[in-house]
Write a protein that holds these residues in place. Structure first.
Motif: not given
Length: 493
Positions: A106-107, A394-395, A431-433, A466-467
């Motif tokens: 993801a990152f 996120v992950i 991912a950061i956003a 986040a998701a």
């Protein structure tokens, strides 16, 4: 060094980078995986029955939840944890990679150092604190057995007495020795510690039940009722999930060695819902029996252990609590920073060396001073803990919703700019956003007094936000790419 039986496999990608691929970060071979359902169960049998968890659970009784309220909170939490940990565990089983490598999906191959570092920092701090708590139990036992040692417990050197330093360093060295033999030794230690812990805590509960004339208080004098009770149940369940927010993230560090998905499912079923209800019953008996005896609510099982009149039983119970705390530390607070450090310094560190660095870091922070400072625990560790939910969101969204669990494992170790997980200079801006604003919201809710009522739900709020943001950003990026592709096709015609 990683255990021989869990030897990693070689990736066939010719573009594999020596800064991304090492012996310890490599995916494990399918034929070399040895973790069955019992091993997964012992992981939870040890971790659920930690001293910190007992203190938290007993606190629910003190807050006014009755027996049925505590059981309801743990039942709800166990269902949530089973679902989250099973999803996280499947990721490790399919890819065979540890958490720092899993985060690259993801990152990005460079951006993944963010979640690995956050997880590692939290673990190092708690490794030191848990070792300190276990050493306090050992010091109390030694003084009870050899009263002359009390003189060594009266001075202070950097916040610790001489006896405190001796017991802390002894347990610190023991854990370092176990870790130096790799994951195989950790698995064996868990297999020994789990039944010892369960039998000891069950015996302690029975002993208290007998002392209380076979009766316990089902609540404190002024129990919560109605909506206030249900709000406390929901908050307790949410906070219990938050406690395992670290494990939910890096469960793949262990399930990468699982034999099958069935091993994960059955180990989680017995280890989480069944084991947590058993844990709740012990908490109810211990706290309810003590309240029946003297009208006081204990804060930890160690309060009861110290009242055991028989020296043999006192020593047995104390040693079991120490063995338990060591097991929890190895699982939750030692493995994660080891893999994080290897990921940060792949050419200098292996499993054993990273274990030494992690242990030294847990020592030099003087963890007893951290534990005795509510500001540090609440703001520093609480703030870092609040970041774990958004990282998980996120992950999980990337792996399950967008990729549908399809992963190019060799590309996780490639620095090729065209590789799947290179993104922009090794960092996925999407991912950061998604992570940055979600993490900000989670930390504010967790730490700002104005949001105290919602603080217990900060992990969930951060994870869901986040998701959702990541999925939204990914959809928009995909749509823009489709439009650009059509424009290029039209221009070409």
């Amino acid at each position: 060094m990683t255990a021989v039986e869990e030897r990693p496999s070689e990736t066939s990608d010719g573009a594999t980078s020596s800064t991304l691929y090492t012996y310890d970060l490599a995916p494990t071979k399918r034929e070399g995986r040895r973790w069955g359902a019992y091993n997964v169960f012992t992981l939870w049998a040890n971790d659920v029955h930690s001293l910190g968890n007992y203190a938290f659970a007993i606190g629910l009784f003190a807050l006014g939840l009755n027996v049925w309220g505590i059981l309801a909170a743990f039942l709800l939490a166990s269902v949530l944890l089973f679902l989250l940990l099973t999803l996280s565990g499947f990721m490790g089983h399919k890819t065979g990679v540890p958490f720092p490598v899993m985060s690259r999906i993801a990152f990005g191959i460079r951006g993944a150092k963010i979640p690995a570092a956050v997880r590692g920092l939290v673990a190092i701090a708690w490794f030191g604190i848990q070792t300190y708590l276990a050493s306090a139990v050992l010091s109390a036992l030694l003084i009870a057995m050899f009263p002359g040692l009390r003189d060594l417990d009266t001075n202070s050197v950097l916040g610790q007495s001489t006896l405190g330093w001796i017991t802390f360093l002894a347990l610190w060295a023991l854990q370092l020795l176990i870790v130096s033999y790799g994951m195989q030794m950790i698995r064996r230690y868990m297999a020994f510690a789990a039944p010892t812990t369960l039998i000891t805590m069950c015996a302690l509960a029975v002993w208290m039940f007998v002392r209380a004339d076979w009766s316990i208080s089902v609540s404190v004098d002024a129990p919560l009722v109605g909506g206030e009770m249900w709000l406390q149940i929901l908050q307790a369940a949410a906070l219990w999930v938050v406690i395992y927010g670290t494990f939910v993230l890096n469960f793949c560090d262990f399930t990468r060695s699982a034999k099958s998905r069935g091993s994960i499912i059955w180990g989680n079923v017995i280890g989480i819902p069944v084991n947590m209800i058993f844990f709740a019953v012990i908490v109810i008996v211990l706290s309810g029996a003590q309240f029946t005896l003297d009208g006081h609510v204990i804060t930890s099982p160690t309060d009861i252990v110290r009242t055991i009149p028989n020296m043999f039983l006192l020593a047995t119970a104390s040693l079991a609590l120490i063995a338990l705390t060591v097991a929890v530390n190895l699982l939750a607070n030692f493995v994660a920073p080891i893999y994080a450090l290897i990921d940060l310094f792949p050419r200098r560190l292996n499993f054993r060396r990273a274990g030494v660095v992690s242990a030294v870091a847990g020592l030099v922070i003087l963890p007893w001073n951290l534990y005795n400072s509510p500001v540090v625990v609440n703001y520093f560790l609480g703030g870092l803990g609040a970041l774990l939910g958004p990282l998980f969101g996120v992950i999980m969204a990337d792996y399950w919703l967008l990729r549908r669990s399809r992963v190019n494992v060799p590309a996780l170790y490639s620095e090729d700019p065209t590789a799947d997980y290179h993104y922009r200079r090794g960092v996925n801006p999407r991912a950061i956003a998604a992570f940055a604003p979600s993490a900000t919201v989670a930390v504010v809710i967790a730490l700002v007094p104005f949001f105290h009522a919602a603080a217990g739900f900060s992990w969930f709020i951060g994870a869901i936000l986040a998701a959702a943001l990541y999925a939204l950003i990914a959809d928009r990026t995909s749509a823009m790419s489709d439009v650009d592709g059509e424009a290029i096709a039209v221009a070409a015609e």
